[in-house]
Design an enzyme around this catalytic site. Structure first.
Site, mmCIF file in Angstrom:
data_model
loop_
_atom_site.group_PDB
_atom_site.id
_atom_site.type_symbol
_atom_site.label_atom_id
_atom_site.label_comp_id
_atom_site.label_asym_id
_atom_site.label_seq_id
_atom_site.Cartn_x
_atom_site.Cartn_y
_atom_site.Cartn_z
ATOM 1 N N ALA A 53 -7.797 5.881 -7.843
ATOM 2 C CA ALA A 53 -7.473 6.122 -9.257
ATOM 3 C C ALA A 53 -6.240 5.312 -9.670
ATOM 4 O O ALA A 53 -6.231 4.681 -10.724
ATOM 5 C CB ALA A 53 -7.230 7.606 -9.488
ATOM 6 N N CYS A 99 -6.866 -5.791 -3.537
ATOM 7 C CA CYS A 99 -7.213 -4.381 -3.764
ATOM 8 C C CYS A 99 -7.898 -4.051 -5.082
ATOM 9 O O CYS A 99 -8.878 -3.304 -5.082
ATOM 10 C CB CYS A 99 -5.962 -3.535 -3.638
ATOM 11 N N LYS A 159 -11.745 -4.731 -5.422
ATOM 12 C CA LYS A 159 -12.439 -4.012 -4.345
ATOM 13 C C LYS A 159 -12.424 -2.509 -4.589
ATOM 14 O O LYS A 159 -13.454 -1.834 -4.463
ATOM 15 C CB LYS A 159 -11.747 -4.352 -3.021
HETATM 16 P P1 NAI Z 1 -5.307 -7.251 6.383
HETATM 17 O O1 NAI Z 1 -6.616 -7.948 6.414
HETATM 18 O O2 NAI Z 1 -4.069 -8.019 6.112
HETATM 19 O O3 NAI Z 1 -5.071 -6.489 7.795
HETATM 20 C C1 NAI Z 1 -6.032 -5.756 8.469
HETATM 21 C C2 NAI Z 1 -5.904 -6.068 9.958
HETATM 22 O O4 NAI Z 1 -6.745 -5.173 10.691
HETATM 23 C C3 NAI Z 1 -6.354 -7.474 10.348
HETATM 24 O O5 NAI Z 1 -5.282 -8.167 10.961
HETATM 25 C C4 NAI Z 1 -7.527 -7.243 11.326
HETATM 26 O O6 NAI Z 1 -7.570 -8.200 12.366
HETATM 27 C C5 NAI Z 1 -7.215 -5.859 11.852
HETATM 28 N N1 NAI Z 1 -8.368 -5.143 12.394
HETATM 29 C C6 NAI Z 1 -9.602 -4.974 11.864
HETATM 30 N N2 NAI Z 1 -10.365 -4.213 12.678
HETATM 31 C C7 NAI Z 1 -9.592 -3.875 13.736
HETATM 32 C C8 NAI Z 1 -9.799 -3.093 14.909
HETATM 33 N N3 NAI Z 1 -10.972 -2.469 15.122
HETATM 34 N N4 NAI Z 1 -8.793 -2.978 15.815
HETATM 35 C C9 NAI Z 1 -7.599 -3.587 15.604
HETATM 36 N N5 NAI Z 1 -7.337 -4.336 14.501
HETATM 37 C C10 NAI Z 1 -8.316 -4.475 13.577
HETATM 38 O O7 NAI Z 1 -5.468 -6.057 5.328
HETATM 39 P P2 NAI Z 1 -4.309 -5.321 4.497
HETATM 40 O O8 NAI Z 1 -3.989 -6.060 3.253
HETATM 41 O O9 NAI Z 1 -3.206 -4.942 5.424
HETATM 42 O O10 NAI Z 1 -5.091 -4.016 4.042
HETATM 43 C C11 NAI Z 1 -5.451 -3.004 4.960
HETATM 44 C C12 NAI Z 1 -5.905 -1.802 4.158
HETATM 45 O O11 NAI Z 1 -4.834 -1.340 3.321
HETATM 46 C C13 NAI Z 1 -7.065 -2.084 3.213
HETATM 47 O O12 NAI Z 1 -7.883 -0.934 3.168
HETATM 48 C C14 NAI Z 1 -6.404 -2.263 1.870
HETATM 49 O O13 NAI Z 1 -7.251 -1.916 0.812
HETATM 50 C C15 NAI Z 1 -5.240 -1.289 1.962
HETATM 51 N N6 NAI Z 1 -4.091 -1.618 1.113
HETATM 52 C C16 NAI Z 1 -3.654 -2.910 0.967
HETATM 53 C C17 NAI Z 1 -2.558 -3.200 0.186
HETATM 54 C C18 NAI Z 1 -2.077 -4.605 0.025
HETATM 55 O O14 NAI Z 1 -1.220 -4.824 -0.817
HETATM 56 N N7 NAI Z 1 -2.568 -5.562 0.767
HETATM 57 C C19 NAI Z 1 -1.797 -2.141 -0.507
HETATM 58 C C20 NAI Z 1 -2.303 -0.828 -0.244
HETATM 59 C C21 NAI Z 1 -3.412 -0.603 0.524
#
Ligand code: NAI
Length: 480
Positions: A218, A272, A275
């Site tokens: 939201a 974000c 998505k």
């Molecule tokens: P990102 O892609 O930078 O990091 C995710 C990491 O998880 C990657 O380095 C990947 O290699 C790792 N990964 C995936 N599967 C794995 C596993 N099974 N074991 C170990 N490592 C694994 O993504 P980001 O931006 O950090 O986002 C993560 C989550 O947080 C998403 O759901 C996003 O929607 C949410 N989010 C992101 C924000 C942002 O500003 N980027 C802000 C708030 C929430």
């Protein structure tokens, strides 16, 4: 000593855990990832993400109570609290393709936690997930638990890239959702105690699981909606002679509305907003709420409209063709102070101009050539998968060159587009840029950073989103 492990060393996992380690010297924090390259970078002097203030925080704690490792199973099995901060991309195939969240990475993390755990754990959803995900995760953990007790909490992250460290040091609020059982409440208190090291108690909101999960979707939908609202106004401003900066200033002075997130631009981006709204739309549809789904869909449609409108302004001003013309692109990241290009409007604008056969010369202070080439040739949604699963470095797009200087980008160009609001673009020597461009020389400001009057005095034809139109553009159609 309490041990925390975070699965996923990305834009969220890295900074949030660094700040927890910094604020809680008594807690040992391990951040783990399957990407060797990412972990190596976190352990080096060149961190994998650019975020103001992050270097100092990491350097102060790394090797003391903050560790980055690829030994996922070891750190998970030793931890008391496990944050899961893995990718949650939009599904590209099958049921819900193009909208629903792909929970592959989440599910595999949950199965691994169940496999390697030998003691009770609190598992915290840090990734943004569809409402009710905790139920699915709970089932996976319980059915594989070997008698171990898992408590699931939802603790969505509200940091904004570019100001992540500032946001984490002084959050508007921390949200923790959990089960309403005694064990659930105990788990909430345990996580609350971590944040209480530096976040005032009244800023820590505790709710049930579903409210916490839905609040994150939201919040992002509301933020994106404000941008689409002001962008929709910008089109009307151009048609009527109003100035969108004046309109949003006047509107934002109303304390019920407030001034933030009212800057008109070429469109929102980032990993974000789109998505999470698509995900929200899908959940509404699954619950038979078609009108609600259509309402939120419109936020994305206006964003796409804004990017198309920008491309059309460029092409129609330049005699209806940019074929073979050099166009300078200043800024590629989705906002200033980050090198992140996920869903940046620059991708759609550049692809639109390339579709009209323009030659692009791109400069961004934080984005590499390899990243730009990848972004311009990658399929929609492919970017949101762990790097090692993404397509290999693609064959580069021939009509694109990436340079390390704004003046070089603009040299001999017919037009210049500003697509990210980097501060340095405000203070460029536009006279020097003008002198070295083809004439007539055009500036298309997608972020309202330049002084329009000054640039017109120099001799530029200027288009600035939502501002009174240059006489040159007056009778040209904004949309084909
Ligand atoms: P990102 O892609 O930078 O990091 C995710 C990491 O998880 C990657 O380095 C990947 O290699 C790792 N990964 C995936 N599967 C794995 C596993 N099974 N074991 C170990 N490592 C694994 O993504 P980001 O931006 O950090 O986002 C993560 C989550 O947080 C998403 O759901 C996003 O929607 C949410 N989010 C992101 C924000 C942002 O500003 N980027 C802000 C708030 C929430």
């Amino acid at each position: 000593m309490t041990k925390i492990c975070c699965i996923g060393a990305g834009y969220v996992g890295g900074p949030t855990m660094a700040v927890i380690a910094h604020k809680c010297p008594s807690i040992e924090v391990a951040v783990v990832d399957i990407s060797v390259a990412r972990i190596t970078a976190w352990n080096s002097d060149q961190l994998p993400i650019y975020e103001p203030g992050l270097d100092e925080v990491v350097k102060q704690c790394r090797g003391k109570n903050l560790f980055f490792s690829t030994d996922v199973e070891k750190h998970v099995s030793e931890a008391d609290i496990i944050f899961v901060s893995v990718n949650t991309p939009t599904k590209t195939r099958g049921l819900g393709a193009g909208k629903a969240a792909d929970l592959t990475y989440w599910e595999s993390a949950a199965r691994m936690i169940a496999d390697v755990s030998k003691s009770d754990k609190i598992v915290v959803e840090k990734s943004t997930v569809p409402v009710k995900t905790a139920e699915a995760i709970e089932r996976i953990l319980m059915h594989n638990s070997k008698g171990i007790n898992f408590q699931i909490l939802s603790n969505p992250e509200f940091l904004a890239e570019g100001t992540a460290i500032q946001d984490l040091f002084g959050p508007d609020r921390v949200l923790i959702g959990g089960r309403e059982t005694t064990e659930g409440q105990k788990a909430i208190q345990a996580l609350k105690a971590v944040y209480a090291h530096w976040v005032p108690e009244e800023r820590i909101i505790c709710t049930n699981l579903w409210s916490a999960e839905l609040s994150k979707l939201a919040a992002n939908a509301f933020l994106a909606q404000r941008i689409s609202s002001v962008n929709a106004m910008s089109a009307l401003c151009e048609a009527t002679g109003a100035d969108v900066s004046q309109v949003s200033h006047a509107v934002g002075k109303d304390t019920r509305i407030g001034p933030k997130f009212l800057n008109a631009s070429v469109g929102f981006g980032g990993s974000c907003f789109q998505k999470d709204i698509l995900n929200l739309v899908y959940i509404c549809e699954c619950n038979g709420l078609t009108e609600v789904a259509n309402y939120w869909k419109q936020v994305i449609k206006v964003n796409d409209y804004q990017k198309n409108r920008f491309v059309n302004r460029v092409v129609s001003s330049m005699f209806n063709t940019v074929s073979g013309k050099k166009i300078a692109i200043l800024g590629f990241a989705f906002k200033k102070d980050t090198g992140d290009t996920r869903e940046t409007p620059a991708i759609d604008v550049c692809n639109g101009l390339l579709g009209d056969k323009a030659c692009l010369s791109i400069y961004d202070p934080q984005v590499t050539e390899d990243q730009i080439q990848r972004d311009l040739s990658m399929k929609k949604f492919d970017w949101d998968h762990p790097v090692h699963l993404q397509p290999m470095s693609p064959t580069s797009v021939k009509q694109v060159t990436v340079v390390w200087d704004a003046y070089e980008a603009a040299k001999d160009a017919h037009g210049l587009c500003i697509l990210t609001e980097w501060d340095e673009f405000k203070t460029l020597d536009y006279q020097r840029i003008f002198d070295n461009m083809q004439k007539p020389a055009f500036v298309f400001d997608g972020r309202n950073v330049v002084n329009v009057e000054k640039l017109r005095e120099i001799g530029f034809i200027v288009y600035s989103i939502g501002k009174p139109l240059d006489p040159w553009l007056k009778d040209m159609p904004a949309m084909a």
